[in-house]
Design a protein around this motif. Structure first.
Motif, PDB file in Angstrom:
ATOM      1  N   UNK A 180      13.642   3.286   5.179  1.00  0.00           N
ATOM      2  CA  UNK A 180      14.057   4.211   4.138  1.00  0.00           C
ATOM      3  C   UNK A 180      12.839   4.767   3.390  1.00  0.00           C
ATOM      4  N   UNK A 181      12.898   6.026   2.972  1.00  0.00           N
ATOM      5  CA  UNK A 181      11.819   6.561   2.134  1.00  0.00           C
ATOM      6  C   UNK A 181      11.619   5.706   0.888  1.00  0.00           C
ATOM      7  N   UNK A 182      10.369   5.589   0.456  1.00  0.00           N
ATOM      8  CA  UNK A 182      10.042   4.718  -0.671  1.00  0.00           C
ATOM      9  C   UNK A 182      10.325   5.353  -2.021  1.00  0.00           C
ATOM     10  N   UNK A 183      10.251   6.686  -2.096  1.00  0.00           N
ATOM     11  CA  UNK A 183      10.425   7.370  -3.367  1.00  0.00           C
ATOM     12  C   UNK A 183      11.544   8.386  -3.327  1.00  0.00           C
ATOM     13  N   UNK A 184      11.801   9.067  -4.454  1.00  0.00           N
ATOM     14  CA  UNK A 184      12.867  10.072  -4.505  1.00  0.00           C
ATOM     15  C   UNK A 184      12.603  11.229  -3.545  1.00  0.00           C
ATOM     16  N   UNK A 185      13.662  11.776  -2.979  1.00  0.00           N
ATOM     17  CA  UNK A 185      13.587  12.931  -2.079  1.00  0.00           C
ATOM     18  C   UNK A 185      14.273  14.108  -2.765  1.00  0.00           C
ATOM     19  N   UNK A 186      13.595  15.236  -2.869  1.00  0.00           N
ATOM     20  CA  UNK A 186      14.081  16.361  -3.668  1.00  0.00           C
ATOM     21  C   UNK A 186      15.451  16.860  -3.223  1.00  0.00           C
ATOM     22  N   UNK A 187      15.667  16.951  -1.910  1.00  0.00           N
ATOM     23  CA  UNK A 187      16.930  17.487  -1.389  1.00  0.00           C
ATOM     24  C   UNK A 187      17.847  16.376  -0.891  1.00  0.00           C
ATOM     25  N   UNK A 188      17.300  15.408  -0.191  1.00  0.00           N
ATOM     26  CA  UNK A 188      18.122  14.333   0.344  1.00  0.00           C
ATOM     27  C   UNK A 188      17.389  13.583   1.427  1.00  0.00           C
ATOM     28  N   UNK A 189      18.068  12.618   2.011  1.00  0.00           N
ATOM     29  CA  UNK A 189      17.527  11.833   3.113  1.00  0.00           C
ATOM     30  C   UNK A 189      18.286  12.203   4.383  1.00  0.00           C
ATOM     31  N   UNK A 190      17.553  12.671   5.386  1.00  0.00           N
ATOM     32  CA  UNK A 190      18.173  12.941   6.684  1.00  0.00           C
ATOM     33  C   UNK A 190      18.039  11.707   7.566  1.00  0.00           C
ATOM     34  N   UNK A 191      19.154  11.216   8.063  1.00  0.00           N
ATOM     35  CA  UNK A 191      19.150  10.129   9.037  1.00  0.00           C
ATOM     36  C   UNK A 191      19.256  10.741  10.427  1.00  0.00           C
ATOM     37  N   UNK A 192      18.323  10.367  11.303  1.00  0.00           N
ATOM     38  CA  UNK A 192      18.268  10.904  12.664  1.00  0.00           C
ATOM     39  C   UNK A 192      18.592   9.801  13.662  1.00  0.00           C
ATOM     40  N   UNK A 193      19.599  10.026  14.489  1.00  0.00           N
ATOM     41  CA  UNK A 193      19.986   9.051  15.510  1.00  0.00           C
ATOM     42  C   UNK A 193      19.842   9.705  16.883  1.00  0.00           C
ATOM     43  N   UNK A 194      18.824   9.268  17.646  1.00  0.00           N
ATOM     44  CA  UNK A 194      18.602   9.778  19.006  1.00  0.00           C
ATOM     45  C   UNK A 194      19.021   8.700  20.002  1.00  0.00           C
ATOM     46  N   UNK A 195      19.978   9.033  20.834  1.00  0.00           N
ATOM     47  CA  UNK A 195      20.499   8.067  21.796  1.00  0.00           C
ATOM     48  C   UNK A 195      19.612   8.001  23.043  1.00  0.00           C
ATOM     49  N   UNK A 196      19.681   6.891  23.795  1.00  0.00           N
ATOM     50  CA  UNK A 196      18.943   6.782  25.057  1.00  0.00           C
ATOM     51  C   UNK A 196      19.320   7.886  26.043  1.00  0.00           C
ATOM     52  N   UNK A 197      18.407   8.184  26.953  1.00  0.00           N
ATOM     53  CA  UNK A 197      18.599   9.323  27.853  1.00  0.00           C
ATOM     54  C   UNK A 197      18.510   8.953  29.330  1.00  0.00           C
ATOM     55  N   UNK A 198      18.548   7.662  29.637  1.00  0.00           N
ATOM     56  CA  UNK A 198      18.521   7.214  31.031  1.00  0.00           C
ATOM     57  C   UNK A 198      19.691   6.259  31.253  1.00  0.00           C
ATOM     58  N   UNK A 199      20.432   6.476  32.326  1.00  0.00           N
ATOM     59  CA  UNK A 199      21.656   5.710  32.619  1.00  0.00           C
ATOM     60  C   UNK A 199      21.498   5.002  33.959  1.00  0.00           C
ATOM     61  N   UNK A 200      22.134   3.832  34.099  1.00  0.00           N
ATOM     62  CA  UNK A 200      22.025   3.107  35.378  1.00  0.00           C
ATOM     63  C   UNK A 200      22.832   3.755  36.492  1.00  0.00           C
ATOM     64  N   UNK A 201      23.661   4.729  36.171  1.00  0.00           N
ATOM     65  CA  UNK A 201      24.429   5.463  37.172  1.00  0.00           C
ATOM     66  C   UNK A 201      25.655   4.739  37.675  1.00  0.00           C
ATOM     67  N   UNK A 202      25.939   3.553  37.126  1.00  0.00           N
ATOM     68  CA  UNK A 202      27.050   2.735  37.606  1.00  0.00           C
ATOM     69  C   UNK A 202      28.032   2.408  36.489  1.00  0.00           C
ATOM     70  N   UNK A 203      27.539   1.801  35.443  1.00  0.00           N
ATOM     71  CA  UNK A 203      28.401   1.288  34.384  1.00  0.00           C
ATOM     72  C   UNK A 203      28.664   2.321  33.297  1.00  0.00           C
ATOM     73  N   UNK A 204      29.938   2.488  32.981  1.00  0.00           N
ATOM     74  CA  UNK A 204      30.306   3.375  31.883  1.00  0.00           C
ATOM     75  C   UNK A 204      30.108   2.693  30.539  1.00  0.00           C
ATOM     76  N   UNK A 205      30.050   1.387  30.560  1.00  0.00           N
ATOM     77  CA  UNK A 205      29.815   0.589  29.362  1.00  0.00           C
ATOM     78  C   UNK A 205      29.354  -0.789  29.814  1.00  0.00           C
TER      79      UNK A 205
END
Length: 338
Positions: A180-205
């Motif tokens: 988390x940012x240590x100090x105040x943010x003028x507009x807000x805090x953006x949370x960025x979630x980047x998911x993995x981009x390589x799949x085993x090609x077999x399992x859906x879960x």
């Protein structure tokens, strides 16, 4: 190319542009997690959920086909009945009470109630060609990125693409931090979630919802990193952006007496390292694959869109029935701040 230049050149403020870049309104905010805690009502901590309205306490992939069961979606592309969710951000005041932090729609998406901005990419964000081939997710596909139990940098190191941006203005996209940012943010805090981009090609879960996917073996998706031999199938990069409106909480006199930053995830994490996000695929038919194959950057000609007003109308009922608004003496689920 700087983000501001991209906005000017490619109209990223418009809702129907960029790779696939689109807004999704809030579907619901409840203590439910059908991926990690299927059938459990309530789940351990509060989530914000977007997407198709077939979201429920239990979503068994063998019985729960999102495009068939959903009658609407809170996302701009009306063929996307997927569900996406993250934890919810709270402000912890000096007196120990908590208040849920509201969200700010991004430029061009004003009027959206809560929610997030979602990206699907075949190449790095600023690569306008978007020419790489990716394999779209299959029905029943699910994944989880991050871990709600993490408390330090070493634990979170494998999820280096879960970050925060302290926003000085609506166009701020750097620098990014793992905590988390240590100090105040003028507009807000953006949370960025980047998911993995390589799949085993077999399992859906997989049992932990992580082992069937991974990040590139070297570099990152953005740098064109190669997928490992164990996970050879390149899938789209999903990026979720949530702008938490922290402006009302920038008075340091209201912060903890020791001066530490006052924001906590609904799981009780005050470090930021417990950031996580869930994804359940639900695009109709082969609409996502067609969109990825189109290699467009400023349009999505194969997809149907709906208005923000229509997105806002798509909600699900409160299945938990607990108070999550106003000043609260404790976090929903009585989660301890760690």
């Amino acid at each position: 190319m700087k983000w501001s230049a991209v906005v000017a050149a490619f109209g990223l403020s418009a809702p129907a542009v960029a790779l696939l870049r689109f807004g999704c309104a809030r579907l619901t905010v409840q203590r439910l997690d059908p991926l990690v805690n299927p059938g459990q009502n309530p789940s351990a901590h509060l989530h914000q959920i977007i997407g198709g309205n077939s979201f429920n306490v239990s979503m068994d992939p063998s019985k729960h086909d999102l495009p068939t069961l959903s009658t609407c979606t809170s996302c701009q592309f009306s063929e996307d009945f997927s569900n996406y969710w993250t934890a919810v951000l709270f402000f912890r005041a000096r007196n120990g009470t908590f208040k849920r932090v509201p969200q700010i729609p991004q430029q061009g998406m004003e009027g959206t109630q809560g929610g997030m901005v979602v990206y699907y990419m075949t190449d790095a964000l600023f690569d306008t060609a978007q020419k790489s081939k990716v394999t779209a997710f299959k029905p029943g596909f699910r994944m989880l990125v991050g871990d709600s139990s993490f408390q330090n940098r070493d634990q979170a190191r494998n999820y280096r693409q879960l970050t925060y941006t302290c926003m000085e203005n609506s166009g701020t996209r750097a620098p990014e931090t793992l905590e988390f940012p240590k100090g105040p943010c003028k507009v807000g805090i953006m949370a960025n979630h980047r998911f993995p981009t390589c799949w085993d090609g077999v399992n859906l879960d997989t049992p932990n919802h992580r082992d069937h996917v991974t990040y590139p073996e070297t570099g990152t998706f953005e740098s064109g990193g190669k997928c490992p031999s164990t996970h050879p199938v390149r899938i789209p990069q999903i990026l979720l952006e949530t702008v938490w409106d922290t402006r009302a909480f920038n008075n340091k006199a209201d912060w903890p007496a020791d001066g530490s930053q006052p924001f906590v995830w609904s799981s009780g994490d005050k470090t930021g390292y417990a950031s996580h996000a869930d994804y359940v695929f639900g695009w109709k038919n082969d609409s996502l694959q067609k969109a990825m194959d189109a290699h467009t950057y400023v349009s999505a000609p194969t997809l149907k869109t709906q208005s923000i007003a229509e997105q806002n109308k798509c909600v699900v009922s409160d299945m938990v029935k607990e108070n999550i608004d106003g000043w609260l003496p404790k976090l929903p689920g009585d989660n301890m701040v760690m």
